[in-house]
Motif scaffolding. Structure first.
Motif, PDB file in Angstrom:
ATOM      1  N   LYS A  76       0.795  -1.148  -0.158  1.00 50.67           N
ATOM      2  CA  LYS A  76      -0.053   0.147   0.154  1.00 50.67           C
ATOM      3  C   LYS A  76       0.719   1.315   0.072  1.00 50.67           C
ATOM      4  O   LYS A  76       0.790   2.103  -0.778  1.00 50.67           O
TER       5      LYS A  76
ATOM      6  N   SER B 234       0.754   2.504 -14.419  1.00 53.11           N
ATOM      7  CA  SER B 234       0.045   3.348 -13.186  1.00 53.11           C
ATOM      8  C   SER B 234       0.882   4.461 -13.231  1.00 53.11           C
ATOM      9  O   SER B 234       1.767   4.453 -13.565  1.00 53.11           O
TER      10      SER B 234
ATOM     11  N   GLY C 288       0.514   5.734 -10.257  1.00 49.26           N
ATOM     12  CA  GLY C 288       0.590   6.090  -8.560  1.00 49.26           C
ATOM     13  C   GLY C 288       1.981   5.443  -8.175  1.00 49.26           C
ATOM     14  O   GLY C 288       2.904   5.159  -8.973  1.00 49.26           O
ATOM     15  N   GLN C 289       2.013   5.568  -6.840  1.00 46.37           N
ATOM     16  CA  GLN C 289       3.372   4.919  -6.114  1.00 46.37           C
ATOM     17  C   GLN C 289       4.756   5.682  -6.724  1.00 46.37           C
ATOM     18  O   GLN C 289       5.696   5.296  -6.686  1.00 46.37           O
TER      19      GLN C 289
ATOM     20  N   ASP D 209     -12.457   6.212  -6.195  1.00 50.28           N
ATOM     21  CA  ASP D 209     -12.025   7.198  -5.828  1.00 50.28           C
ATOM     22  C   ASP D 209     -10.256   7.349  -6.320  1.00 50.28           C
ATOM     23  O   ASP D 209      -9.759   7.939  -6.963  1.00 50.28           O
ATOM     24  N   LEU D 210      -9.714   5.856  -6.377  1.00 47.67           N
ATOM     25  CA  LEU D 210      -8.440   5.607  -6.561  1.00 47.67           C
ATOM     26  C   LEU D 210      -8.294   5.746  -8.351  1.00 47.67           C
ATOM     27  O   LEU D 210      -7.435   6.235  -9.065  1.00 47.67           O
ATOM     28  N   ASN D 211      -9.586   5.211  -8.911  1.00 45.40           N
ATOM     29  CA  ASN D 211      -9.555   5.507 -10.470  1.00 45.40           C
ATOM     30  C   ASN D 211      -9.564   6.899 -10.684  1.00 45.40           C
ATOM     31  O   ASN D 211      -8.667   7.261 -11.844  1.00 45.40           O
TER      32      ASN D 211
ATOM     33  N   ALA E   9      -8.375   9.321  -9.204  1.00 48.01           N
ATOM     34  CA  ALA E   9      -7.080   9.966  -9.071  1.00 48.01           C
ATOM     35  C   ALA E   9      -5.918   9.817  -9.913  1.00 48.01           C
ATOM     36  O   ALA E   9      -5.243  10.474 -10.438  1.00 48.01           O
ATOM     37  N   GLU E  10      -5.983   8.092 -10.429  1.00 50.50           N
ATOM     38  CA  GLU E  10      -5.115   7.899 -11.451  1.00 50.50           C
ATOM     39  C   GLU E  10      -5.469   8.645 -12.868  1.00 50.50           C
ATOM     40  O   GLU E  10      -4.508   9.084 -13.234  1.00 50.50           O
TER      41      GLU E  10
END
Length: 537
Positions: free
Chosen positions: A65, A92, A94-95, A122-124, A126-127
């Protein structure tokens, strides 16, 4: 005792051990011999594009995570990859992966920027926003945005939802937009073509529902591309293609270093001739994927985890490139066993048995530990596979005691035989129930099976059997009958899988010899048999 049994019982263990050692050495030597492969034309290089994930170092995984990739690592990785390609595909932003476009721009590389679409909205979102922001900031570097990777295959979003995501991205950037999925799912959802600038399909002959043998793999990819060209009007990008270098054989598809090189060389030549646009999976081996996909998941990279090329695109190539390394532990243990024999003042014939046993143990231990390292995905599998290897070493040691005329360890050997039978049952049962990601541990059981066979051939005194011994015989036999049935079931489910049939054969051999050895344990050799056997044929 039949004439054949009498003849075989007169052959010295030295002869059997020598033959087995020579066979083992030949097996390793054969894998080290270079094979002539198709060579890739210079104008087919460098690779058009390659999938890049930085999670190849110990403990790294996108599933962690709070994982954050160091920008310096990304720069170093892309610097290494710039020697084989001028483009990378990510999955991605992210990270810390949103740094890839900036790092690529410094090197003059292009990026196919991935947006990870999963279950959580929500994560989608943000990406999506971060990817659009990066594409708009680096429009000369980002050559396309991939909105979702195999989302429909995993069932994490619906087709209408994917239409919405694609339309939103197209409305907020001028960078070309696409969606990536296996080719069968593009055929199931062809309306997605209306919302993309190009169609991104994954063609992985190894992972097909009906896996394809390496000799037909490139032709299969060409056949799929030909069919897709009749369905879709927009340009097609092969978003993933490749072949694994290690792991479980599936039907006719066998992972190996040679086969990975064969596929890549053949594919690159076909891509040049057919003018395909493609992205290869993947840049670097990904150990974390082994937990999800078995051994094979971690070995699709064109580079290993030290960022060194796993194969070349010109010249001959061997399956193994470890030179004398497998033979060094064999030589070391052989000398150690002989030293022990001298210390115990053993005669020359027993010194020969010790030397051969030590060399066999050293060579097989090298191969077994290599296998355990590749196949064990977690601490449970590590303990089970390593335990099976150690059990085999112990059984060899128990047979060696008999060959040297030392006191028998009947109770210990009975327990070891039962444990080995349990190992066969657990392995075959797991392969039959859920074997998609499990390997066939043939290398872990060859050594004890051969050692036990040699012991069976040595003549025994005629004596009655105790109830305890008979009980051991029936328990071992029952376990192995179930293991053999499971092995046959696996082979029937995958008729083209040679490894499955080999495992079935090994289970058959175990079913023949382990119960007999269990029945024989505790029965003394005939008078002077231990000594006379060394001076026989």
């Amino acid at each position: 005792m039949t004439i054949l049994q009498r003849l075989l019982s007169r052959i010295s263990p030295i002869v059997w051990l020598t033959l087995f050692l020579l066979g083992s050495v030949y097996y390793v030597w054969r894998l080290q011999q270079p094979q002539v492969l198709l060579e890739v034309d210079a104008d087919a290089l460098p690779l058009q594009c390659i999938s890049y994930s930085p999670y190849y170092k110990p403990g790294m995984s996108p599933l962690v995570k709070d994982m954050h990739v160091d920008p310096l690592q990304i720069e170093q990785d892309l610097q290494a990859l710039s020697k084989v390609t001028r483009c990378v595909r990510t999955y991605s932003v992210g990270q810390g992966m949103d740094y890839v476009p900036k790092a690529a721009q410094k090197l003059g590389m292009k990026v196919i920027l991935g947006v990870w679409i999963g279950w959580l909205e929500d994560l989608n979102q943000a990406e999506l926003k971060l990817a659009v922001q990066q594409a708009n900031q680096y429009p000369e570097t980002v050559r396309g945005i991939v909105v979702g990777n195999e989302v429909l295959l995993r069932g994490e979003q619906s087709e209408p939802k994917m239409h919405g995501y694609l339309q939103w991205v197209k409305a907020n950037t001028k960078v070309p937009v696409t969606y990536a999925d296996v080719w069968e799912f593009w055929l199931k959802h062809p309306t997605l073509e209306q919302d993309v600038d190009f169609v991104t399909v994954h063609i992985l002959p190894y992972w097909e529902d009906k896996p394809v043998a390496i000799d037909q793999a490139v032709a299969h990819t060409a056949s799929v591309m030909g069919h897709l060209g009749t369905v879709f009007k927009k340009p097609i990008l092969i978003g993933e293609t490749g072949w694994p270098s290690q792991g479980r054989q599936r039907f006719w598809a066998k992972p190996s270093a040679i086969n990975q090189a064969k596929y890549m060389r053949g594919f690159l030549q076909a891509a040049k001739q057919s003018q395909w646009q493609y992205n290869v999976i993947e840049a670097v081996d990904q150990p974390w994927k082994r937990e999800l996909e078995g051994t094979v998941g971690g070995y699709w990279g064109v580079l290993d985890t030290d960022l060194k090329p796993k194969f070349s695109l010109q010249g001959a190539m061997a399956e193994r490139a470890d030179g004398l390394q497998p033979y060094l532990p064999a030589l070391g243990l052989g000398l150690l066993f002989v030293a022990y024999g001298f210390y115990r003042h053993r005669p020359a014939n027993q010194l020969a048995v010790l030397a051969l046993s030590g060399m066999l143990l050293g060579l097989h231990a090298y191969l077994q530990l290599e296998y355990v390292h590749l196949a064990a995905r977690n601490s449970l599998e590590l303990s089970m596979l390593a335990g099976l290897a150690v059990l085999g070493w112990g059984l060899l040691g128990l047979q060696l005691r008999q060959w040297l005329g030392l006191n028998a360890k009947a109770c210990l050997e009975q327990a070891a035989l039962r444990l080995l039978a349990v190992g066969f049952l657990l392995t075959s049962g797991a392969l039959a129930v859920n074997g998609r990601y499990l390997d066939f541990p043939i290398i872990l059981v060859c050594l004890p099976l051969v050692a036990i066979t040699i012991s069976l051939l040595m003549p025994r005194a005629q004596t009655g059997q105790t109830g305890a011994v008979n009980a051991g015989f029936w328990l071992v036999a029952a376990l192995l009958v179930m293991a053999a049935n499971c092995a046959v079931a696996v082979a029937i489910m995958e008729p083209g899988n040679t490894m499955a049939w080999w495992w079935t054969a090994v289970c058959g051999v175990a079913l023949l010899i382990l119960p007999l050895r269990s029945l024989q344990v505790g029965i003394p050799l005939t008078a002077n048999a231990a000594d006379s056997a060394y001076h026989s044929v």
